[in-house]
Design a protein around this motif. Structure first.
Motif, PDB file in Angstrom:
ATOM      1  N   SER A 122       0.833  -1.216   0.000  1.00 24.65           N
ATOM      2  CA  SER A 122       0.000   0.000   0.000  1.00 24.65           C
ATOM      3  C   SER A 122       0.864   1.262   0.000  1.00 24.65           C
ATOM      4  CB  SER A 122      -0.952  -0.002   1.197  1.00 24.65           C
ATOM      5  OG  SER A 122      -0.233   0.085   2.399  1.00 24.65           O
ATOM      6  N   GLN A 123       2.001   1.233   0.700  1.00 24.36           N
ATOM      7  CA  GLN A 123       2.913   2.383   0.701  1.00 24.36           C
ATOM      8  C   GLN A 123       3.543   2.575  -0.694  1.00 24.36           C
ATOM      9  OE1 GLN A 123       5.459   1.107   3.924  1.00 24.36           O
ATOM     10  NE2 GLN A 123       4.528   2.571   5.370  1.00 24.36           N
ATOM     11  N   GLN A 124       3.936   1.470  -1.319  1.00 30.34           N
ATOM     12  CA  GLN A 124       4.499   1.557  -2.676  1.00 30.34           C
ATOM     13  C   GLN A 124       3.470   2.123  -3.651  1.00 30.34           C
ATOM     14  OE1 GLN A 124       5.865  -2.385  -3.662  1.00 30.34           O
ATOM     15  NE2 GLN A 124       7.631  -2.276  -2.286  1.00 30.34           N
ATOM     16  N   THR A 125       2.233   1.681  -3.526  1.00 30.95           N
ATOM     17  CA  THR A 125       1.160   2.178  -4.394  1.00 30.95           C
ATOM     18  C   THR A 125       0.939   3.674  -4.157  1.00 30.95           C
ATOM     19  OG1 THR A 125       0.111   0.004  -4.292  1.00 30.95           O
ATOM     20  CG2 THR A 125      -1.236   1.825  -5.075  1.00 30.95           C
ATOM     21  N   THR A 126       0.943   4.077  -2.912  1.00 29.61           N
ATOM     22  CA  THR A 126       0.764   5.490  -2.573  1.00 29.61           C
ATOM     23  C   THR A 126       1.887   6.335  -3.188  1.00 29.61           C
ATOM     24  OG1 THR A 126      -0.306   4.890  -0.496  1.00 29.61           O
ATOM     25  CG2 THR A 126       0.523   7.140  -0.682  1.00 29.61           C
ATOM     26  N   ILE A 127       3.111   5.865  -3.050  1.00 29.40           N
ATOM     27  CA  ILE A 127       4.258   6.605  -3.603  1.00 29.40           C
ATOM     28  C   ILE A 127       4.160   6.675  -5.127  1.00 29.40           C
ATOM     29  CG2 ILE A 127       6.756   6.516  -3.934  1.00 29.40           C
ATOM     30  CD1 ILE A 127       6.933   5.423  -1.048  1.00 29.40           C
ATOM     31  N   ARG A 128       3.772   5.565  -5.748  1.00 29.34           N
ATOM     32  CA  ARG A 128       3.635   5.560  -7.205  1.00 29.34           C
ATOM     33  C   ARG A 128       2.573   6.556  -7.651  1.00 29.34           C
ATOM     34  NH1 ARG A 128       1.578   0.353  -9.074  1.00 29.34           N
ATOM     35  NH2 ARG A 128      -0.404   1.418  -8.992  1.00 29.34           N
ATOM     36  N   TYR A 129       1.429   6.577  -6.970  1.00 29.99           N
ATOM     37  CA  TYR A 129       0.360   7.516  -7.310  1.00 29.99           C
ATOM     38  C   TYR A 129       0.807   8.968  -7.106  1.00 29.99           C
ATOM     39  CZ  TYR A 129      -3.071   3.718  -7.664  1.00 29.99           C
ATOM     40  OH  TYR A 129      -3.777   2.603  -8.031  1.00 29.99           O
TER      41      TYR A 129
END
Length: 138
Positions: free
Chosen positions: A6-13
């Motif tokens: 979820s943190q990786q997804t947040t950073i990507r977004y």
């Protein structure tokens, strides 16, 4: 340190949002520049005859120009008197003058090209210019 999914997804977004924002800003700047240029540009058909005459350039035949090859640089001279006076001075002398005054080389750059000291080039340039002026006054 490992990030959760979820943190990786947040950073990507966040990164994608940032990239979209930068691209949109560049697009706005580009469109603003196009608008600014369009407001300042004038079609040739809209120009008056007076302005068109100012823009006109006479086509010179190669026969009407003298071409000097100075250290690999072509220099074109239109004046017959000037070209003949330069030819009378010798290749090294006219090379210094043409490099200095037509190609706007510094004395140091001319010295490097000709393998001479800067002070020698400066002295010869000044003497040659005085000699050229006296030849053209006659």
């Amino acid at each position: 340190m490992e990030l959760s999914l979820s943190q990786q997804t947040t950073i990507r977004y966040q990164f994608e949002f940032f990239c979209k924002k930068v691209i949109d800003g560049e697009r706005c700047d580009y469109l603003r520049e196009l608008t600014r240029r369009a407001s300042r540009e004038i079609s040739f058909s809209d120009l008056s005859e007076t302005w068109l005459e100012h823009l006109m350039i006479e086509s010179l035949c190669p026969v009407e120009q003298y071409r000097f090859n100075v250290c690999g640089y072509p220099v074109f001279i239109q004046s017959d008197r000037l070209a003949e006076a330069l030819l009378d001075m010798g290749a090294e002398t006219y090379s210094i003058l043409l490099l200095a005054y037509c190609l706007e080389f510094s004395d140091r750059e001319i010295g490097v090209l000709l393998g001479q000291a800067r002070s020698s080039v400066q002295r010869r340039r000044q003497q040659s210019l005085a000699e050229l002026k006296s030849k053209l006054r006659r």
